[in-house]
Design an enzyme around this catalytic site. Structure first.
Site, PDB file in Angstrom:
ATOM      1  N   GLU A  17      35.299  -2.760 -18.520  1.00 30.98           N
ATOM      2  CA  GLU A  17      35.490  -4.200 -18.370  1.00 30.98           C
ATOM      3  C   GLU A  17      36.963  -4.540 -18.532  1.00 30.98           C
ATOM      4  O   GLU A  17      37.620  -4.086 -19.466  1.00 30.98           O
ATOM      5  CB  GLU A  17      34.662  -4.972 -19.400  1.00 30.98           C
ATOM      6  CG  GLU A  17      34.809  -6.488 -19.248  1.00 30.98           C
ATOM      7  CD  GLU A  17      33.717  -7.252 -19.965  1.00 30.98           C
ATOM      8  OE1 GLU A  17      32.536  -7.036 -19.621  1.00 30.98           O
ATOM      9  OE2 GLU A  17      34.031  -8.043 -20.861  1.00 30.98           O
ATOM     10  N   TYR A  49      36.072 -13.541 -17.307  1.00 36.01           N
ATOM     11  CA  TYR A  49      36.989 -14.667 -17.354  1.00 36.01           C
ATOM     12  C   TYR A  49      37.976 -14.435 -18.484  1.00 36.01           C
ATOM     13  O   TYR A  49      37.737 -13.632 -19.386  1.00 36.01           O
ATOM     14  CB  TYR A  49      36.238 -15.964 -17.657  1.00 36.01           C
ATOM     15  CG  TYR A  49      35.441 -16.532 -16.504  1.00 36.01           C
ATOM     16  CD1 TYR A  49      35.398 -15.916 -15.257  1.00 36.01           C
ATOM     17  CD2 TYR A  49      34.722 -17.711 -16.672  1.00 36.01           C
ATOM     18  CE1 TYR A  49      34.663 -16.453 -14.221  1.00 36.01           C
ATOM     19  CE2 TYR A  49      33.985 -18.256 -15.638  1.00 36.01           C
ATOM     20  CZ  TYR A  49      33.958 -17.627 -14.410  1.00 36.01           C
ATOM     21  OH  TYR A  49      33.233 -18.165 -13.388  1.00 36.01           O
ATOM     22  N   HIS A  77      32.018 -11.700 -13.230  1.00 35.20           N
ATOM     23  CA  HIS A  77      31.328 -12.567 -14.176  1.00 35.20           C
ATOM     24  C   HIS A  77      31.243 -13.972 -13.587  1.00 35.20           C
ATOM     25  O   HIS A  77      32.171 -14.437 -12.929  1.00 35.20           O
ATOM     26  CB  HIS A  77      32.096 -12.649 -15.493  1.00 35.20           C
ATOM     27  CG  HIS A  77      32.018 -11.404 -16.312  1.00 35.20           C
ATOM     28  ND1 HIS A  77      32.006 -11.417 -17.689  1.00 35.20           N
ATOM     29  CD2 HIS A  77      31.954 -10.097 -15.963  1.00 35.20           C
ATOM     30  CE1 HIS A  77      31.945 -10.187 -18.142  1.00 35.20           C
ATOM     31  NE2 HIS A  77      31.915  -9.365 -17.113  1.00 35.20           N
ATOM     32  N   ARG A 107      25.569 -17.733 -19.304  1.00 37.74           N
ATOM     33  CA  ARG A 107      25.699 -19.157 -19.630  1.00 37.74           C
ATOM     34  C   ARG A 107      27.149 -19.495 -19.925  1.00 37.74           C
ATOM     35  O   ARG A 107      27.686 -20.495 -19.484  1.00 37.74           O
ATOM     36  CB  ARG A 107      24.837 -19.527 -20.846  1.00 37.74           C
ATOM     37  CG  ARG A 107      24.833 -21.027 -21.153  1.00 37.74           C
ATOM     38  CD  ARG A 107      24.450 -21.325 -22.585  1.00 37.74           C
ATOM     39  NE  ARG A 107      25.457 -20.863 -23.529  1.00 37.74           N
ATOM     40  CZ  ARG A 107      25.379 -21.043 -24.849  1.00 37.74           C
ATOM     41  NH1 ARG A 107      24.326 -21.648 -25.352  1.00 37.74           N
ATOM     42  NH2 ARG A 107      26.322 -20.602 -25.645  1.00 37.74           N
ATOM     43  N   ALA A 127      21.298 -19.252 -18.758  1.00 35.34           N
ATOM     44  CA  ALA A 127      21.673 -18.278 -17.734  1.00 35.34           C
ATOM     45  C   ALA A 127      20.555 -18.092 -16.709  1.00 35.34           C
ATOM     46  O   ALA A 127      20.813 -17.809 -15.539  1.00 35.34           O
ATOM     47  CB  ALA A 127      22.009 -16.943 -18.388  1.00 35.34           C
ATOM     48  N   HIS A 151      21.461 -13.126 -30.402  1.00 32.47           N
ATOM     49  CA  HIS A 151      22.568 -14.037 -30.117  1.00 32.47           C
ATOM     50  C   HIS A 151      22.836 -14.899 -31.340  1.00 32.47           C
ATOM     51  O   HIS A 151      21.902 -15.293 -32.051  1.00 32.47           O
ATOM     52  CB  HIS A 151      22.220 -14.923 -28.920  1.00 32.47           C
ATOM     53  CG  HIS A 151      23.380 -15.681 -28.357  1.00 32.47           C
ATOM     54  ND1 HIS A 151      23.887 -16.817 -28.955  1.00 32.47           N
ATOM     55  CD2 HIS A 151      24.145 -15.467 -27.260  1.00 32.47           C
ATOM     56  CE1 HIS A 151      24.902 -17.274 -28.245  1.00 32.47           C
ATOM     57  NE2 HIS A 151      25.088 -16.467 -27.213  1.00 32.47           N
ATOM     58  N   LYS A 167      15.269 -14.449 -18.612  1.00 33.41           N
ATOM     59  CA  LYS A 167      16.311 -14.052 -17.660  1.00 33.41           C
ATOM     60  C   LYS A 167      15.800 -12.961 -16.722  1.00 33.41           C
ATOM     61  O   LYS A 167      16.070 -12.982 -15.520  1.00 33.41           O
ATOM     62  CB  LYS A 167      17.562 -13.590 -18.412  1.00 33.41           C
ATOM     63  CG  LYS A 167      18.350 -14.727 -19.044  1.00 33.41           C
ATOM     64  CD  LYS A 167      19.680 -14.281 -19.620  1.00 33.41           C
ATOM     65  CE  LYS A 167      19.546 -13.668 -20.980  1.00 33.41           C
ATOM     66  NZ  LYS A 167      20.875 -13.476 -21.642  1.00 33.41           N
ATOM     67  N   GLN A 178      25.970  -6.964 -25.614  1.00 30.21           N
ATOM     68  CA  GLN A 178      27.136  -7.301 -26.410  1.00 30.21           C
ATOM     69  C   GLN A 178      27.514  -6.046 -27.201  1.00 30.21           C
ATOM     70  O   GLN A 178      26.683  -5.167 -27.438  1.00 30.21           O
ATOM     71  CB  GLN A 178      26.793  -8.432 -27.376  1.00 30.21           C
ATOM     72  CG  GLN A 178      27.951  -8.855 -28.266  1.00 30.21           C
ATOM     73  CD  GLN A 178      27.579 -10.028 -29.153  1.00 30.21           C
ATOM     74  OE1 GLN A 178      27.936 -11.149 -28.888  1.00 30.21           O
ATOM     75  NE2 GLN A 178      26.847  -9.763 -30.209  1.00 30.21           N
TER      76      GLN A 178
END
Length: 297
Positions: A17, A49, A77, A107, A127, A151, A167, A178
């Protein structure tokens, strides 16, 4: 190539990434990073981002150049919590026009200024709603985020797993976690996924720790667990930056080797646009990566 098709082959993927540089840095710096990473043969590159979405305008351009100029598959993304439906449609059109086939649907983080604004009425709250938009627009391979430790905004793990299943039910093809530092929590998470009927490939997110400031930031935003082995490293090398970096890279290598031995679907290295640590990790896992692919065949 669509990432869902890569994963369907059964070999564990290894991906990186990167993120667009801050507005105060030339855009070309990210391609200098790519020059240093391309010979490591990642299966794909994820383009995020910048902080707060400040550089989102560059995400599609960078992902497109990675695919066209470097010959490496890319995934862009796409976040939605502060976007309009018109804005999302425009971005999807840009992604399609650029020849990109993969999107990580998120999201996104709600800006602090809006978190307590009772008058804020976002067009996208989840999302899963963004995934609906993507599927209606075209045939993309869609990834989504998942959280082995839950989360930070979820009420509990059950609530988080329900959101994850939503999702997947809406069309996510694969999941990227994550970051985490305790592999056992990841393995337990996979078992919980099976219990709620989520059977999509899961790519494990790994971030090598390179300094103390980074660790404190990670804990603040993710609340991730730091196992005793990891804490011993921090305690021993807190005031020795070079040794901490060495130990952090070694810890990441150990994590990845264990994950590949477990049979993980893929490993996603958060490079932080730092090619040297990523290179050292890849060199250390080269043989194990090859063996993991042979085991599948």
């Amino acid at each position: 190539m669509k990432i869902r098709d890569m994963l369907a082959k059964g070999n564990p993927t290894v991906s990186f990434e990167i993120f667009p540089p801050k507005s105060t840095y030339p855009l070309e710096t990210v391609f200098e990073t790519m020059d240093s990473l391309k010979d490591l043969n990642p299966d794909f590159i994820s383009v995020t981002y910048g902080a707060g979405g400040s550089t989102k305008g560059n995400t599609v351009d960078i992902a497109s150049r990675i695919k066209k100029d470097f010959g490496i598959e890319a995934i862009a993304h796409l976040t939605c919590c502060t976007s309009s439906k018109e804005g999302i449609q425009e971005t999807l059109a840009s992604i399609k026009e650029s020849g990109l086939e993969n999107i990580l649907a998120l999201r996104g983080d709600i800006p602090e200024a809006l978190q307590n604004d009772k008058n804020w009425n976002p067009q996208y709250r989840y999302a899963s709603e963004l995934i609906d938009e993507i599927k209606a627009f075209g045939d993309f391979s869609i990834g989504a985020a998942c959280y082995p430790e839950g989360h930070v905004e979820s009420k509990n793990m059950v609530d988080d797993l329900k959101n994850l299943k939503r999702k997947v039910d809406h069309g996510a093809d694969f999941l990227i976690t994550q970051l985490f530092y305790d592999n056992e929590l990841f393995y337990q998470f996979r078992e919980k996924m099976e219990l709620v009927g989520v059977d999509k490939p899961v790519i494990a997110g790994i971030l090598p720790v390179l300094n103390i400031k980074q660790v404190k930031h990670i804990q603040k935003i993710s609340g991730c667990n730091l196992p005793p082995k990891f804490l011993r490293i921090l305690d021993r090398y807190e005031h020795d930056p070079q040794s901490l970096q060495e130990a952090g890279i070694a810890y990441a290598v150990d994590q990845i080797i264990d994950l590949l031995s477990y049979g993980v679907d893929g490993v996603h290295i958060y490079t932080m646009n730092k090619p040297d640590p990523t290179r050292r990790i890849m060199e250390s896992i080269c043989s194990v990566r090859q063996a993991a692919c042979k085991a599948v065949k």
